[in-house]
Design a protein around this motif. Structure first.
Motif, PDB file in Angstrom:
ATOM      1  N   ARG A 145       0.832  -1.204   0.000  1.00  0.00           N
ATOM      2  CA  ARG A 145       0.000   0.000   0.000  1.00  0.00           C
ATOM      3  C   ARG A 145       0.869   1.258   0.000  1.00  0.00           C
ATOM      4  O   ARG A 145       0.456   2.301  -0.476  1.00  0.00           O
ATOM      5  CB  ARG A 145      -0.930  -0.006   1.221  1.00  0.00           C
ATOM      6  N   ARG A 160      -4.821   9.842  14.067  1.00  0.00           N
ATOM      7  CA  ARG A 160      -4.062  11.029  14.413  1.00  0.00           C
ATOM      8  C   ARG A 160      -4.776  12.207  13.821  1.00  0.00           C
ATOM      9  O   ARG A 160      -5.353  12.117  12.747  1.00  0.00           O
ATOM     10  CB  ARG A 160      -2.662  10.939  13.805  1.00  0.00           C
ATOM     11  N   SER A 161      -4.726  13.319  14.500  1.00  0.00           N
ATOM     12  CA  SER A 161      -5.382  14.501  13.975  1.00  0.00           C
ATOM     13  C   SER A 161      -4.311  15.482  13.533  1.00  0.00           C
ATOM     14  O   SER A 161      -3.165  15.406  13.980  1.00  0.00           O
ATOM     15  CB  SER A 161      -6.281  15.101  15.048  1.00  0.00           C
ATOM     16  N   LEU A 162      -4.702  16.383  12.642  1.00  0.00           N
ATOM     17  CA  LEU A 162      -3.751  17.369  12.133  1.00  0.00           C
ATOM     18  C   LEU A 162      -3.343  18.324  13.251  1.00  0.00           C
ATOM     19  O   LEU A 162      -2.257  18.880  13.239  1.00  0.00           O
ATOM     20  CB  LEU A 162      -4.392  18.123  10.971  1.00  0.00           C
ATOM     21  N   GLN A 163      -4.247  18.529  14.207  1.00  0.00           N
ATOM     22  CA  GLN A 163      -3.879  19.342  15.359  1.00  0.00           C
ATOM     23  C   GLN A 163      -3.220  18.420  16.382  1.00  0.00           C
ATOM     24  O   GLN A 163      -3.734  17.360  16.680  1.00  0.00           O
ATOM     25  CB  GLN A 163      -5.109  19.989  16.009  1.00  0.00           C
ATOM     26  N   ASN A 207      -1.211   8.595   9.088  1.00  0.00           N
ATOM     27  CA  ASN A 207      -1.082   7.167   9.368  1.00  0.00           C
ATOM     28  C   ASN A 207       0.369   6.713   9.342  1.00  0.00           C
ATOM     29  O   ASN A 207       0.719   5.703   9.933  1.00  0.00           O
ATOM     30  CB  ASN A 207      -1.868   6.341   8.340  1.00  0.00           C
ATOM     31  N   ALA A 263     -10.818   2.916   0.852  1.00  0.00           N
ATOM     32  CA  ALA A 263      -9.966   4.088   0.647  1.00  0.00           C
ATOM     33  C   ALA A 263      -9.099   4.333   1.880  1.00  0.00           C
ATOM     34  O   ALA A 263      -7.948   4.748   1.768  1.00  0.00           O
ATOM     35  CB  ALA A 263     -10.810   5.315   0.347  1.00  0.00           C
ATOM     36  N   MET A 264      -9.658   4.062   3.067  1.00  0.00           N
ATOM     37  CA  MET A 264      -8.870   4.218   4.292  1.00  0.00           C
ATOM     38  C   MET A 264      -7.715   3.218   4.291  1.00  0.00           C
ATOM     39  O   MET A 264      -6.576   3.567   4.583  1.00  0.00           O
ATOM     40  CB  MET A 264      -9.751   4.000   5.527  1.00  0.00           C
ATOM     41  N   LEU A 265      -8.049   1.973   3.934  1.00  0.00           N
ATOM     42  CA  LEU A 265      -7.015   0.938   3.895  1.00  0.00           C
ATOM     43  C   LEU A 265      -5.939   1.296   2.887  1.00  0.00           C
ATOM     44  O   LEU A 265      -4.745   1.161   3.139  1.00  0.00           O
ATOM     45  CB  LEU A 265      -7.630  -0.409   3.522  1.00  0.00           C
ATOM     46  N   ALA A 266      -6.395   1.786   1.711  1.00  0.00           N
ATOM     47  CA  ALA A 266      -5.450   2.093   0.647  1.00  0.00           C
ATOM     48  C   ALA A 266      -4.466   3.169   1.081  1.00  0.00           C
ATOM     49  O   ALA A 266      -3.392   3.303   0.512  1.00  0.00           O
ATOM     50  CB  ALA A 266      -6.182   2.538  -0.612  1.00  0.00           C
ATOM     51  N   ARG A 267      -4.846   3.966   2.075  1.00  0.00           N
ATOM     52  CA  ARG A 267      -3.913   4.994   2.515  1.00  0.00           C
ATOM     53  C   ARG A 267      -3.323   4.674   3.887  1.00  0.00           C
ATOM     54  O   ARG A 267      -3.024   5.551   4.684  1.00  0.00           O
ATOM     55  CB  ARG A 267      -4.607   6.346   2.510  1.00  0.00           C
ATOM     56  N   GLY A 268      -3.204   3.380   4.118  1.00  0.00           N
ATOM     57  CA  GLY A 268      -2.415   2.954   5.264  1.00  0.00           C
ATOM     58  C   GLY A 268      -3.120   3.033   6.603  1.00  0.00           C
ATOM     59  O   GLY A 268      -2.479   3.118   7.635  1.00  0.00           O
ATOM     60  N   PHE A 269      -4.485   2.998   6.626  1.00  0.00           N
ATOM     61  CA  PHE A 269      -5.203   2.999   7.898  1.00  0.00           C
ATOM     62  C   PHE A 269      -4.842   1.738   8.672  1.00  0.00           C
ATOM     63  O   PHE A 269      -4.884   0.639   8.142  1.00  0.00           O
ATOM     64  CB  PHE A 269      -6.709   3.043   7.653  1.00  0.00           C
ATOM     65  N   ASN A 270      -4.425   1.919   9.929  1.00  0.00           N
ATOM     66  CA  ASN A 270      -3.996   0.759  10.701  1.00  0.00           C
ATOM     67  C   ASN A 270      -4.675   0.716  12.056  1.00  0.00           C
ATOM     68  O   ASN A 270      -4.173   0.162  13.009  1.00  0.00           O
ATOM     69  CB  ASN A 270      -2.480   0.784  10.867  1.00  0.00           C
ATOM     70  N   ASP A 300     -13.084  14.681  14.506  1.00  0.00           N
ATOM     71  CA  ASP A 300     -11.714  14.285  14.239  1.00  0.00           C
ATOM     72  C   ASP A 300     -10.882  14.210  15.514  1.00  0.00           C
ATOM     73  O   ASP A 300     -10.170  13.242  15.771  1.00  0.00           O
ATOM     74  CB  ASP A 300     -11.146  15.386  13.344  1.00  0.00           C
TER      75      ASP A 300
END
Ligand SMILES: Nc1ncnc2c1ncn2[C@@H]1O[C@H](COP(=O)(O)OP(=O)(O)OP(=O)(O)O)[C@@H](O)[C@H]1O
Ligand SMILES: [Mg+2]
Lengths: 272, 274
Positions: free
Chosen positions: A79, B236-239, A108, B225-232, B147
């Motif tokens: 991925r 984490r939040s941007l803040q 992530n 889509a979450m998995l495709a972007r490395g959701f594990n 978030d």
């Protein structure tokens, strides 16, 4: 040349249908820009979803840098190597605010917030969404969403970039910008795989392409050969690029051009 | 219209998060601190019986909301709306069933119905208790983007399954409302007259399964889509989440205040008890 993505005897059928992929074989080499061209329902999106393991072959296999997608242990590595931009940005956008959407994959990956912020701004600028940081994603136009979904993959800097119909719903300027962005990325060493039926876009960009229909690879070759094979294209509900169509009606040019630039050169030489 | 209203409401709550994105008193606090404070508060509220103490907590919450520039109209009506929804049915019988000093008495078809002072008190206490708890929850939600709540839950070591379900449920609800609105709009585009409320609801029922199915497919795609972007499983939040002096102070203050109020409630044994 070093194969970076290999598909071997891939067979996949959606449950309770006769749709899917049937004995698909393909090899993409490092640094190539390859097209997967086919009519609606040909199986392009289905094939792309196999490239980062979102769908798994029912028989045969897909190797990304030698890693088999069937092996769960390889998935997170795969991925990271393969950035997949979905056909429908609505399926891909997870966050409410533009900058949060672009940052999602980086968060992530555990980078620091400062690094993330720099990368997010760069990616937004690349796709032409500078200053969109705080906008609400749900309220963007479709074309803007499309650009956003590309930015949110670009930002992760994957080695292999896979795009599903990236030009659909982009305005002509947007298509041109995208062509340039992809060309630059490709020059900088990224391997690019794009599914499309936008033949003009395909002709401008690809070194090589595969024609796919009804879940099967129909043929493979350089764009100059494949996209000028008019009868084959017609058989599969496709058409050659516009310039090629024009030159088909003109006698005496010999080789048919597929790109606008080539056509201009040919005409200039004839007129001199 | 029915669905676009609903959609608007959900957009306000889940997407725009207008009040949560402001930067005042409560918004600035670390979300973890807010979550702990809110839940301490809710536990205390369940231990309290005195009407006055509920009023004290409600006023404190209202003041905090005002200090954080949260729209007071939205703040009050949202919690009040849900309170009415949850408590009317349960609290009305209390009026008649609690024994005690009689406030009013009538007889309907030979049956004597008595409303007691104690019944009124008990019903009021129930309504206030629910209202106070929902207000505390509302203060958390209206001052914190979802978030950050998920990020904080994750950081507080809430069970991963719980955090994932929380996150996906919110997304799912929103997607469903969005799909319902699209379907309703698509129907409207092909209809030549202006339908009434009942007709509108009726027209959506046959496509309810379609809406559910579409939401399901959509939710599945989004999960992909979450998995495709490395959701594990992590959030984490941007803040960045950082506990500062002010956060600690707020935490100590609110825990102190709630404990004090519970003790106070225990020592006040006047009038009727729920
Ligand atoms: N989840 C699914 N279940 C059943 N059939 C499906 C599913 N997804 C796709 N299909 C079918 O599989 C075939 C290939 O679909 P796919 O989306 O891969 O086509 P495509 O080449 O990407 O088409 P388009 O150009 O329209 O995007 C289609 O006939 C489609 O109806
Ligand atoms: Mg497709």
């Amino acid at each position: 040349m070093e194969p970076i993505l290999e598909v071997k005897n891939l067979f996949f059928k959606y449950p309770k249908t006769d749709k899917g992929l049937f004995n698909v074989n393909m090899t993409v080499y490092r640094g190539e820009c390859v097209g997967i061209i086919g009519p609606n329902g040909a199986g392009k999106s289905t094939l792309l979803l196999h490239f980062n393991g979102l769908l798994k072959p029912q028989s045969g296999f897909v190797l990304v840098k030698g890693l088999n997608t069937l092996n769960e242990k390889n998935i997170s590595r795969i991925r990271r190597e393969v950035g997949l931009v979905f056909q429908d940005p609505n399926d891909q956008i997870l966050k409410n605010i533009v900058e949060e959407e672009v940052a999602y994959g980086l968060l992530n990956s555990g980078l620091s917030l400062d690094e993330i912020s720099v990368k997010v701004n760069d990616a937004l600028k690349t796709v032409g969404l500078k200053d969109y940081n705080k906008r609400v994603t749900f309220h963007l136009s479709y074309g803007e969403k499309k650009k956003l979904s590309i930015a949110s993959i670009l930002v992760m800097n994957p080695d292999i970039l896979v795009l599903d119909e990236p030009t659909s719903n982009l305005d002509p300027g947007g298509v041109e910008d995208l062509t340039n962005i992809i060309r630059d990325l490709n020059r900088n060493g990224k391997t690019i795989i794009i599914a499309t039926h936008d033949m003009d876009f395909a002709a401008e960009l690809f070194n090589r392409c595969y024609i796919i229909d009804e879940g099967r690879i129909i043929c493979e070759g350089g764009v100059e050969t494949v996209l000028t094979n008019i009868s084959l294209l017609r058989e599969h509900r496709l058409k050659p690029p516009t310039v090629t169509q024009v030159f088909t009606g003109l006698p005496g040019f010999g080789k048919l051009p597929v790109r606008v630039g080539e056509a201009v050169e040919l005409l200039k030489r004839r007129l001199e | 219209m029915l669905f676009s209203k609903l959609y608007e409401f959900f957009t306000d709550v889940f997407v725009l998060e207008e009040s949560a994105r402001k930067n005042f008193f409560i918004q600035r606090l670390d979300p973890r601190v807010k979550i702990i404070a809110a839940f301490t508060g809710i536990i205390c509220v369940s231990l309290i019986r005195n009407l006055l103490i509920f009023m004290v907590i409600l006023s404190a919450a209202l003041l905090s909301a005002a200090a954080s520039r949260i729209s007071l109209k939205d703040f009050i009506f949202r919690s009040l709306g849900f309170t009415v929804l949850f408590t009317t049915v349960i609290s009305i019988p209390l009026l008649f069933t609690t024994p005690g000093r009689v406030l009013a008495e009538t007889s309907i078809i030979g049956l004597t119905v008595k409303v007691t002072w104690d019944g009124v008190y008990n019903a009021a206490a129930l309504v206030l208790r629910v209202w106070t708890a929902l207000t505390l929850l509302n203060l958390l939600v209206m001052s914190t983007s979802f978030d950050k709540i998920t990020a904080a839950l994750s950081a507080l070591r809430a069970p991963r399954l719980f955090t994932v379900i929380f996150d996906l449920t919110l997304k799912y609800i929103f997607i469903m409302v969005q799909e319902a609105m699209r379907v309703s709009r698509a129907q409207e585009a092909r209809r030549l007259w202006k339908p009434g409320f009942i007709e509108r609801v009726k027209s959506v029922i046959p496509v309810a399964s379609n809406i559910l199915l579409r939401s399901h497919v959509k939710a599945n795609n989004i999960y992909n889509a979450m998995l495709a972007r490395g959701f594990n499983g992590g959030y984490r939040s941007l803040q960045s989440l950082k506990i500062r002096g002010g956060d600690l102070l707020y935490l100590l203050f609110s825990i102190g205040l709630f404990s004090f109020l519970v003790l106070l409630d225990k020592s006040l044994t006047f009038t009727v008890i729920f």
